[in-house]
Each structure stands twice: as C-alpha cells, then as structure tokens.
Design an enzyme around this catalytic site. Structure first.
Site, PDB file in Angstrom:
ATOM      1  N   SER A 262       0.843  -1.201   0.000  1.00 34.08           N
ATOM      2  CA  SER A 262       0.000   0.000   0.000  1.00 34.08           C
ATOM      3  C   SER A 262       0.879   1.252   0.000  1.00 34.08           C
ATOM      4  CB  SER A 262      -0.948  -0.033   1.200  1.00 34.08           C
ATOM      5  OG  SER A 262      -1.909   0.988   1.110  1.00 34.08           O
ATOM      6  N   HIS A 374      -8.599   1.111  -0.416  1.00 34.66           N
ATOM      7  CA  HIS A 374      -8.546   0.156  -1.525  1.00 34.66           C
ATOM      8  C   HIS A 374      -9.937  -0.370  -1.900  1.00 34.66           C
ATOM      9  CE1 HIS A 374      -4.283   0.518  -1.058  1.00 34.66           C
ATOM     10  NE2 HIS A 374      -4.352   0.095   0.190  1.00 34.66           N
TER      11      HIS A 374
END
Length: 479
Positions: A262, A374
C-alpha cells in the site's frame, strides 16, 4: 495430524477461550502456547484476554503472546500497557514478557523503569532485571550502528539489479511496510544517522510539523491518523534502507527488485529511483490527507479476517451489502486465507459478526485504520491523487529495477514509463492490494533473499504463511 483434524482441534481450543471459567480459559491458553508456530493464529484472541477479569488468565495470555516470536513482538505495546495494571502478578508478567520481545520490547524501557518504585517488591525486582536485559539488547543494536561518523549521501539512488555484469549473488528483494506497522518510539535507533537527519530536516519543512517528535513521543492516536502515519512510514522505510547500506552494503547495491505494501509502494518506488525523497514525501503527504478526507466523508470501516477462503469471504461480503451502492469487499490479499475487508461501517459490522460465526474463522477483528482503503470509497481521493501525480510527472523517472506492484501482483520491468506508474498508483487506491500474489511471483521468479525495511515485522510474519522457505531467508531491518 492432518490439516482437517488440526483445524478442528484449533477451533475447539479457540472456543474454550470464551469459557466463563478462568481455569478453563487459562488451560486453553497454555494449550495454545504449546502449539508452536500454530499459536500465532490466535494472537488476536489472546490479546483480548489481556482485559480478562482473572489475573491467571491475563498472565497466561501475556506469556503466550511473548512466546510467539517475531509476530508476537508486534503486540509489545499492548503488553506494555499491562505494566500499569492494578494487579501485581499481571504487572510482573507483562514486564517479563517484554524481555522476551527483543528490540521491540526494549523500546519500552522508560515504562518499565517507572516500575522500579512499584510497591510490590516482586514487580520492582522484575523491572530491575528487565532493565539490565534491555541494556544488553540495546548495546547489541548499537554495535550494528557503530560506524555513524561517516556521512551518508541523502540522495536515494537505486543501484543496478543483482545478476548484472555476471554477478552470481543470490537475487534479493527489498520490501517496505505500509500503514499499520507504525509504533511510538520508531526511528529512535536511527535518528542520528546523518542521512536520516537530513531527511527529517527536509520533512519538517514539507510537513510543517516535527515528524520525529511524533514518532518518538506520540501520542499513539495521533501517529495512527492516516495523514500523519503515511509520512512517518515513508520516512521509516527509507531510514531502514539507509541502515541497510551500513549493515549490508552489498545487498543495498545489488538488489534485484522492490515491493511495498500500500503506502509502502511509494517507498519502494523512491528506492527504485522513480522519485526523489522530496517529491515522494509531498505525494505521500497529499495521499494521506486525501485518503483521510475521503474516509471522513461517510462512516467506513476495515476489518481483518483469517481462516476463511476467498470464495467464502467474498460470499459473506455480498450478503452484508444492503444494496448495489453499498460497499463491502476484500481490500487486501495478505497471505493464504488472510485478508482485510473494507466498506461501509454498517456492512463491515455485519461482516465482522458473520465471519466470526463462520466455521473455520480464526480471526475477525476491526482495524484501527480510519477508512475503507482500496475500495471505491476512495474514489474522491483517487481523483485528487491522480492530479497530484500528473503534476509531479516531470520530476519522476522510470524505475531502474523490477517493481512488484500492488494492483496486479506482478512485476513491472526497469524502464517502465512514468505515465504507467502514475496509473498504477492512482488505481491502487480503489482496488484490492495483491500482496500474497506479488510475493509468490517473486519466489517464482527466482528471488531468494528478502529484506523488510521498516518498523515492525509484519511483512516477515506474512511471508511465513506465504512461503516457509522464503520466510527463512527474510530479514527485518528494524527502525
């Protein structure tokens, strides 16, 4: 014992952790502690027992968590809180547990020092012994940083890939953690590296606040905020890379590939030469602020689920959505049968209960992250980030090593165009992170050494469940 019977036994033991009898619960904890590596699957339910009414249960749980090796060390801050418990046996057990948690436990020496004046002599004695142990741990860590007088170049230039020029070195990859690996007192061991000092000075100007002070002193709830955590983790990963240059310069010069989880993907791309530190930090600051703003636009939640298959979990997510516009989906593929899910708060609350009640589930817990990262809940942040990335395009370059990306779980080669990288970074915000596939792809491509650069050991812990052989070749460069 086959996998089916092992799973059945684990589920039966987990059920005993909810038994009303303290003796039964404590016995179940002892049984888990005796499971060896399998005990790691129970870390979250064990930590919940830190608040149990019975001191026998609390002490057993603390001991079991401390015995879970590197993965257990990630819970050192929770263990440290028990040094202030009203029960003397619990305080002493917590102090002893911290001595079993390596450098991570030694970070809490200030808290343990306060126990020297504990009214219970057993606790005070435990604190004194622990502090002596911590001194040895810190001396060993300092030995690894003995050559600090030579200035290091602050520019993070990525070297040529391993295997070039006929090199026979094992192929190595650098891994960078993301949000969730932060902790109060991070950077304490590397803040005096000249290159890290220069980064911190630049960061103060860009961020407008003292990020080092926040990392060292907290408070934890402020460090956890997305807008603060992401810059802190970006700097932490790069500080670990500087430490790697000192500890293992050959790897730092000849790595084959990089990957980041991430937010860690920005750290990885910086090390790969795509952006310099200042450009990367400005993008990370903007990303964190945009994501926090998107998270605050509606009630959102993220949860962690382990033990269920992808098919079962996706079906549960579908059942928890209240309509076509509701969001509840898998957001991170972390390790086999290990996921994080995100979406609207109401849907995730339903999923938390449904998953926890589903046979085979080993863990279902809410995460501290502030939003449904996400997923399409981050669409407003993606739009803003895409603009910022395009504005920075002239300052970005193609990578000079392989990068295994979150969006596809596959590698992009050296020389990949900047517009493609911008597209990947923007789409990452609203799509699932494929970490497990990326790690498997690395292994399949012949990479045999892995270096986790950054706070904690979460990526190494996940690697243990992804590929046992790769885990044995994974090292953590702790900061």
């Amino acid at each position: 014992m086959n996998s089916t019977s092992s799973s059945s036994t684990a589920a039966a033991v987990a059920e005993l952790l909810r038994d009303p009898s303290p003796m039964v619960k404590a016995s179940a904890v002892d049984s888990i502690a005796a499971m060896g590596d399998e005990a790691e699957a129970f870390l979250d339910p064990l930590c919940k027992l830190f608040n149990d009414k019975s001191s026998q249960v609390r002490c057993a749980a603390v001991k079991a968590v401390a015995g879970c090796g590197e993965l257990g060390q990630m819970y050192a801050s929770e263990v440290c809180r028990l040094t202030g418990n009203a029960d003397a046996k619990t305080r002493a057990a917590a102090i002893h547990a911290l001595t079993e948690m390596g450098e991570r436990g030694a970070c809490f020496d200030d808290e343990v020092e306060m126990c020297l004046s504990d009214p219970d002599p057993f606790v005070a004695s435990a604190a004194q012994k622990a502090l002596q142990h911590f001194q040895g741990v810190k001396m060993a860590a300092a030995a690894a940083l003995q050559d600090l007088s030579k200035p290091l170049k602050p520019q993070l230039e990525a070297p040529p890939a391993a295997g070039a020029n006929g090199s026979t070195q094992p192929l190595a990859a650098l891994l960078f953690p993301g949000q969730g690996s932060q902790y109060v007192k991070m950077l304490s061991e590397v803040k005096d590296l000249p290159s890290v000092q220069e980064m911190l000075s630049t960061a103060h100007t860009i961020l407008g606040y003292d990020i080092l002070k926040l990392c060292l002193e907290g408070p934890e709830e402020t460090l956890e905020q997305t807008k603060h955590c992401q810059p802190a983790m970006y700097i932490g990963g790069l500080a670990a890379f500087e430490l790697l240059k000192k500890e293992n310069p050959k790897v730092a010069e000849q790595f084959q590939a990089v990957a980041g989880l991430s937010l860690g993907e920005y750290t990885a791309l910086t090390v790969a030469g795509v952006m310099d530190f200042e450009t990367g930090l400005r993008l990370v600051k903007f990303r964190g602020e945009a994501m926090q703003e998107a998270a605050e636009a509606s009630p959102q939640k993220m949860i962690s689920v382990a033990g269920l298959s992808q098919q079962v979990l996706e079906q549960l997510c579908s059942e928890c959505r209240s309509g076509p516009d509701d969001v509840c989906q898998v957001a991170n593929f972390l390790f086999p049968n290990g996921f994080s899910c995100a979406g609207s708060e109401s849907a995730c609350e339903k999923l938390l209960k449904k998953a926890g009640d589903t046979q085979g589930c080993l863990q279902a817990k809410a995460l501290k992250t502030s939003g449904a990262f996400h997923t399409k809940c981050m669409a407003p942040a993606r739009s803003k980030l895409l603009t910022a990335l395009k504005d920075a395009e002239s300052k970005m370059k193609p990578p000079n090593c392989e990068v295994y990306v979150n969006l596809t779980g596959q590698k992009i080669p050296p020389g990949t165009s900047v517009p493609r990288i911008i597209e990947l970074l923007a789409d990452q915000l609203t799509n699932c992170v494929l970490w497990e596939p990326a790690m498997k792809a690395m292994v399949n491509d012949g990479i045999s050494e892995f270096y986790e650069c950054g706070p904690m050991k979460q990526l190494k812990a996940m690697m243990k469940r992804i590929d046992g052989d790769a885990w044995k070749k994974t090292q953590n460069i702790h900061v």
